[in-house]
Design a protein around this motif. Structure first.
Motif, PDB file in Angstrom:
ATOM      1  N   VAL A   9       3.461   0.471  -8.683  1.00 27.38           N
ATOM      2  CA  VAL A   9       2.182   1.181  -8.093  1.00 27.38           C
ATOM      3  C   VAL A   9       2.874   2.188  -7.145  1.00 27.38           C
ATOM      4  O   VAL A   9       3.566   1.762  -6.312  1.00 27.38           O
ATOM      5  CB  VAL A   9       1.545   0.224  -7.257  1.00 27.38           C
ATOM      6  N   ASP A  11       2.235   4.962  -4.342  1.00 29.25           N
ATOM      7  CA  ASP A  11       0.943   5.326  -3.580  1.00 29.25           C
ATOM      8  C   ASP A  11       1.835   5.388  -2.193  1.00 29.25           C
ATOM      9  O   ASP A  11       2.476   4.711  -1.753  1.00 29.25           O
ATOM     10  CB  ASP A  11      -0.169   4.407  -3.445  1.00 29.25           C
ATOM     11  N   GLU A  14       0.520   1.989   2.109  1.00 32.95           N
ATOM     12  CA  GLU A  14       0.872   0.757   1.984  1.00 32.95           C
ATOM     13  C   GLU A  14      -0.396  -0.391   1.676  1.00 32.95           C
ATOM     14  O   GLU A  14      -0.141  -1.205   0.519  1.00 32.95           O
ATOM     15  CB  GLU A  14       1.505   0.120   3.152  1.00 32.95           C
ATOM     16  N   ARG A  17      -0.819   0.003  -2.321  1.00 35.94           N
ATOM     17  CA  ARG A  17       0.075  -0.545  -2.967  1.00 35.94           C
ATOM     18  C   ARG A  17       0.002  -2.090  -2.929  1.00 35.94           C
ATOM     19  O   ARG A  17       0.084  -2.635  -4.251  1.00 35.94           O
ATOM     20  CB  ARG A  17       1.448  -0.375  -2.596  1.00 35.94           C
ATOM     21  N   GLU A  18      -0.518  -2.783  -1.941  1.00 31.05           N
ATOM     22  CA  GLU A  18      -0.455  -4.121  -1.937  1.00 31.05           C
ATOM     23  C   GLU A  18      -1.719  -4.765  -2.605  1.00 31.05           C
ATOM     24  O   GLU A  18      -1.760  -5.779  -3.217  1.00 31.05           O
ATOM     25  CB  GLU A  18      -0.867  -4.537   0.001  1.00 31.05           C
ATOM     26  N   GLY A  21      -1.109  -4.203  -6.239  1.00 26.11           N
ATOM     27  CA  GLY A  21       0.095  -5.283  -6.646  1.00 26.11           C
ATOM     28  C   GLY A  21      -0.412  -6.546  -6.780  1.00 26.11           C
ATOM     29  O   GLY A  21      -0.223  -7.288  -7.706  1.00 26.11           O
ATOM     30  N   ASP A  33       6.470  -1.567  -6.239  1.00 22.76           N
ATOM     31  CA  ASP A  33       5.708  -0.495  -5.690  1.00 22.76           C
ATOM     32  C   ASP A  33       6.875   0.433  -5.088  1.00 22.76           C
ATOM     33  O   ASP A  33       7.926   0.164  -4.784  1.00 22.76           O
ATOM     34  CB  ASP A  33       4.724  -0.814  -4.668  1.00 22.76           C
TER      35      ASP A  33
END
Length: 132
Positions: A9, A11, A14, A17-18, A21, A33
């Motif tokens: 991922v 991006d 954050e 991404r989290e 993910g 990520d």
């Protein structure tokens, strides 16, 4: 060594991404990520992910720059899924011409990511329905 079932991922957010993910791992794949395109290219060279969720609006090195670099990757190239906040046909056309065969709109949810991963053959669509 078996083929990687990792999704990267990419991006600058954050939080995005989290969330992405977590959804990807919930669907039974590995997730990693990168916060920017240059880190993502290095990751792709070293780790050979199966797919890359690529944010269109990246700082410094943008999505098109990443796509140009990704075209020169040796061996199996990841499936690249452009992630955009607007349904911009011109943007998708540019990205597709540069190597992103797929796209998904943000904000995405588990259903949207699962549908895209099933479409490209990384997960079984039936298993997603069971987990849905």
């Amino acid at each position: 060594m078996t083929a990687s079932k990792t999704c990267l991922v990419v991006d600058d957010s954050e939080l995005i991404r989290e969330i992405a993910g977590r959804i990807i791992t919930d669907l039974g794949l590995e997730a990693d990520d990168a916060a920017d395109a240059s880190a993502a290219i290095e990751y792709c060279r070293a780790e050979k992910p199966a797919a890359v969720f690529l944010d269109w609006d990246l700082p410094s090195m943008g999505a098109l720059d990443f796509l140009r670099e990704a075209a020169s990757l040796e061996g199996d190239r990841p499936v690249i899924i452009l992630c955009a906040t607007e349904n911009d046909h011109q943007q998708f056309t540019l990205a597709k011409a540069a190597g992103a065969a797929h796209h998904i709109l943000k904000p995405f949810d588990k259903g949207a990511i699962a549908a895209k991963l099933a479409e490209i053959g990384l997960i079984d669509p039936v298993s997603e329905a069971a987990n849905g």
